[in-house]
Design an enzyme around this catalytic site. Sequence first.
Site, PDB file in Angstrom:
ATOM      1  N   VAL A   1       0.741  -1.345  -0.138  1.00 53.06           N
ATOM      2  CA  VAL A   1      -0.073   0.009   0.021  1.00 53.06           C
ATOM      3  C   VAL A   1       0.943   1.137  -0.002  1.00 53.06           C
ATOM      4  O   VAL A   1       0.280   2.275  -0.420  1.00 53.06           O
ATOM      5  CB  VAL A   1      -1.004  -0.081   1.161  1.00 53.06           C
ATOM      6  CG1 VAL A   1      -0.060   0.325   2.911  1.00 53.06           C
ATOM      7  CG2 VAL A   1      -2.206   0.995   0.938  1.00 53.06           C
ATOM      8  N   TYR A   2       2.016   1.144   0.151  1.00 56.40           N
ATOM      9  CA  TYR A   2       3.006   2.529   0.200  1.00 56.40           C
ATOM     10  C   TYR A   2       2.911   3.179  -1.058  1.00 56.40           C
ATOM     11  O   TYR A   2       3.781   2.230  -2.080  1.00 56.40           O
ATOM     12  CB  TYR A   2       4.355   2.012   0.839  1.00 56.40           C
ATOM     13  CG  TYR A   2       4.274   1.650   2.360  1.00 56.40           C
ATOM     14  CD1 TYR A   2       3.338   1.657   3.156  1.00 56.40           C
ATOM     15  CD2 TYR A   2       5.674   0.925   2.785  1.00 56.40           C
ATOM     16  CE1 TYR A   2       3.445   1.470   4.642  1.00 56.40           C
ATOM     17  CE2 TYR A   2       5.807   0.555   4.125  1.00 56.40           C
ATOM     18  CZ  TYR A   2       4.713   0.627   5.005  1.00 56.40           C
ATOM     19  OH  TYR A   2       4.819   0.300   6.321  1.00 56.40           O
TER      20      TYR A   2
END
Length: 323
Positions: A53-54
């Site tokens: 998700v980064y």
Amino acid sequence: MQYRQLGDSDLNVSEISLGSWLTYGVGVEADKARACLDAAFDVGINFIDTANVYGRGAAETFLGEALKSRHRDSYVLATKVYFPMSDTDFGLSRAQIEKQLDASLQRLQTDVIDLYQCHRYDSGSPLDETMDALNRAVESGKVRYIGFSEWPADKIREALEISSSRGLAKFVSSQPQYSLVWREPEDEVIPLCADNGISQIVWSPLGQGVLSGKYDPDKPPPAGTRATSEEMGGFIKRLMEPGLLRAVQRLKPIAEEAGLTLPQFALAWILREPNVASAIIGASRPEQVLENAHASGVVVDTQLFLRAEAIINEAMAGASEPA
């Protein structure tokens, strides 16, 4: 650089590790991020932590490119799964774990992830299903070991019982927020993990940068710091209370007594805990990596740590009292 065994795994990870939350592929330019990564390897850091998700895959993509020229056995690579990658792709169902794992492997340009972590607990998916999917990932050879981040103690216990009763892959790591200004894991999570062969990989060991001492309670935050960033400053606001910032300034002479900078002292405080395998740092400049790496292996008088704890505890108690 000193190394510690990660739980019941055969992984030995550097006491200081390099993270990529809100930085690589997102808030830090690629050249600077690559310089930080090179500095990490130069000082013996072998543990790189990221998550799908980064930057919605951007951090993994950056690391895939930056690491592809290095021998795969020269570093331990960790990533995570759970948070939304699209309106329909999120959680820890069997389908999502299989889909997101393959996507992470592709972005990271590798055949195997050393540590695959559940980024949070998913109350929307049966825990049996999640543990079975993680076990399948290990059996497939795509994942070596599994871990979790910020799970409540009761769910950790339940997962351990499922793994034991069904002969499934067992968690070897926990990734909690933990620092001098956030000690919640000491209550239940650390003792439970210590009894079950699970090590802590600590995120935000410098309290979002507050424990670096760079924030003056009587002045606006310096330009370019996390506290002034719309992208990176969301989690720091609760720690910018003037009383706490003043308390942090009082830690500087104690760090000096130990022969350390304040960030090094704060990291050494984390590493005093035997159940901690590694403290994850975030860096936007190579100098930060070099400074933080020197916290590994230092010996600090316990009385200095106790004095620091008392100062922070007093400030936190004052901040929580009603006006």
